[in-house]
Design a protein around this motif. Structure first.
Motif, PDB file in Angstrom:
ATOM      1  N   ALA A  24       0.657  -0.975  -0.151  1.00  0.00           N
ATOM      2  CA  ALA A  24       0.012  -0.035  -0.380  1.00  0.00           C
ATOM      3  C   ALA A  24       0.609   0.992   0.375  1.00  0.00           C
ATOM      4  N   ARG A  25       2.411   1.201   0.477  1.00  0.00           N
ATOM      5  CA  ARG A  25       2.388   2.334   0.645  1.00  0.00           C
ATOM      6  C   ARG A  25       3.570   2.464  -0.664  1.00  0.00           C
ATOM      7  N   ALA A  26       4.244   1.851  -0.743  1.00  0.00           N
ATOM      8  CA  ALA A  26       4.772   1.783  -2.423  1.00  0.00           C
ATOM      9  C   ALA A  26       3.353   2.021  -3.944  1.00  0.00           C
ATOM     10  N   THR A  27       2.383   1.583  -3.437  1.00  0.00           N
ATOM     11  CA  THR A  27       1.539   2.022  -4.248  1.00  0.00           C
ATOM     12  C   THR A  27       1.393   3.858  -4.216  1.00  0.00           C
ATOM     13  N   LEU A  28       0.896   4.208  -2.570  1.00  0.00           N
ATOM     14  CA  LEU A  28       0.743   5.516  -2.466  1.00  0.00           C
ATOM     15  C   LEU A  28       1.480   6.628  -3.100  1.00  0.00           C
ATOM     16  N   ARG A  29       2.817   6.156  -3.005  1.00  0.00           N
ATOM     17  CA  ARG A  29       4.366   6.581  -3.399  1.00  0.00           C
ATOM     18  C   ARG A  29       4.229   6.868  -5.067  1.00  0.00           C
ATOM     19  N   THR A  30       3.367   5.819  -5.902  1.00  0.00           N
ATOM     20  CA  THR A  30       3.533   5.782  -7.267  1.00  0.00           C
ATOM     21  C   THR A  30       2.304   6.940  -7.612  1.00  0.00           C
ATOM     22  N   VAL A  31       0.692   7.088  -6.890  1.00  0.00           N
ATOM     23  CA  VAL A  31       0.539   7.521  -6.835  1.00  0.00           C
ATOM     24  C   VAL A  31       0.201   8.493  -6.513  1.00  0.00           C
ATOM     25  N   LEU A  32       1.104   8.655  -5.607  1.00  0.00           N
ATOM     26  CA  LEU A  32       1.301  11.013  -6.008  1.00  0.00           C
ATOM     27  C   LEU A  32       2.378  10.985  -6.259  1.00  0.00           C
ATOM     28  N   ALA A  33       2.956  10.325  -6.963  1.00  0.00           N
ATOM     29  CA  ALA A  33       4.425  10.497  -8.327  1.00  0.00           C
ATOM     30  C   ALA A  33       3.561  11.463  -9.543  1.00  0.00           C
ATOM     31  N   ALA A  34       2.290  10.557  -9.313  1.00  0.00           N
ATOM     32  CA  ALA A  34       2.161  10.506 -11.278  1.00  0.00           C
ATOM     33  C   ALA A  34       1.058  11.841 -10.903  1.00  0.00           C
ATOM     34  N   HIS A  35       0.751  12.401  -9.746  1.00  0.00           N
ATOM     35  CA  HIS A  35      -0.239  13.240  -9.758  1.00  0.00           C
ATOM     36  C   HIS A  35       1.078  14.572  -9.331  1.00  0.00           C
TER      37      HIS A  35
END
Length: 142
Positions: A24-35
């Motif tokens: 979940a933390r890795a996914t969160l980092r990816t989402v925030l970087a993408a946005h």
């Protein structure tokens, strides 16, 4: 040509597995970087880590990470689980339990959330049809 950015929100369903919070933390980092919200990653990741750890430790079923913007530069990180009990510090009175002794191995997570978040809250969800009920703990950061 669009003149307004479309709104977005993500929900990641997680099994009760010890690897789930890290995923979940890795996914969160990816989402925030993408946005293009990389400046929020450290605080958002800390908030998510503590909320996810709380769900993993104190429940037995699946849980979910939800991420959505509230306004420009403000983010809500939330964790849902099926247990409707609200932990101290998120209850309506807002009173946190006392800090544990310095050598305690747990008990500081919700203190960290309250210290690092701009706002915190809880929604207790009723079971309706296919809805699972439970609670949604959330924290916001800028």
């Amino acid at each position: 040509m669009a003149t307004v950015s479309p709104s977005w929100a993500y929900t990641l369903q997680l099994p009760h597995d010890p690897r789930a919070p890290g995923i979940a933390r890795a996914t969160l980092r990816t989402v925030l970087a993408a946005h293009e919200l990389t400046e929020l990653i450290p605080t958002a990741e800390l908030l998510a880590s503590e909320l996810l750890a709380n769900a993993h430790r104190h429940t037995r079923g699946p849980y979910a990470l939800r991420v959505r913007p509230m306004e420009p530069g403000r983010l809500r990180v939330a964790v849902w689980d099926a247990d409707p009990r609200v932990p101290p510090g998120f209850a309506d009175d807002g009173v946190l339990p006392a800090l544990p002794p310095w050598d305690a191995e747990d008990g500081r997570g919700l203190h960290l959330v309250r210290a690092c978040a701009d706002a915190v809250g809880v929604s207790v969800l009723r079971e309706l049809g296919a809805s699972k009920g439970g609670k949604l703990l959330w924290a916001e950061c800028r």
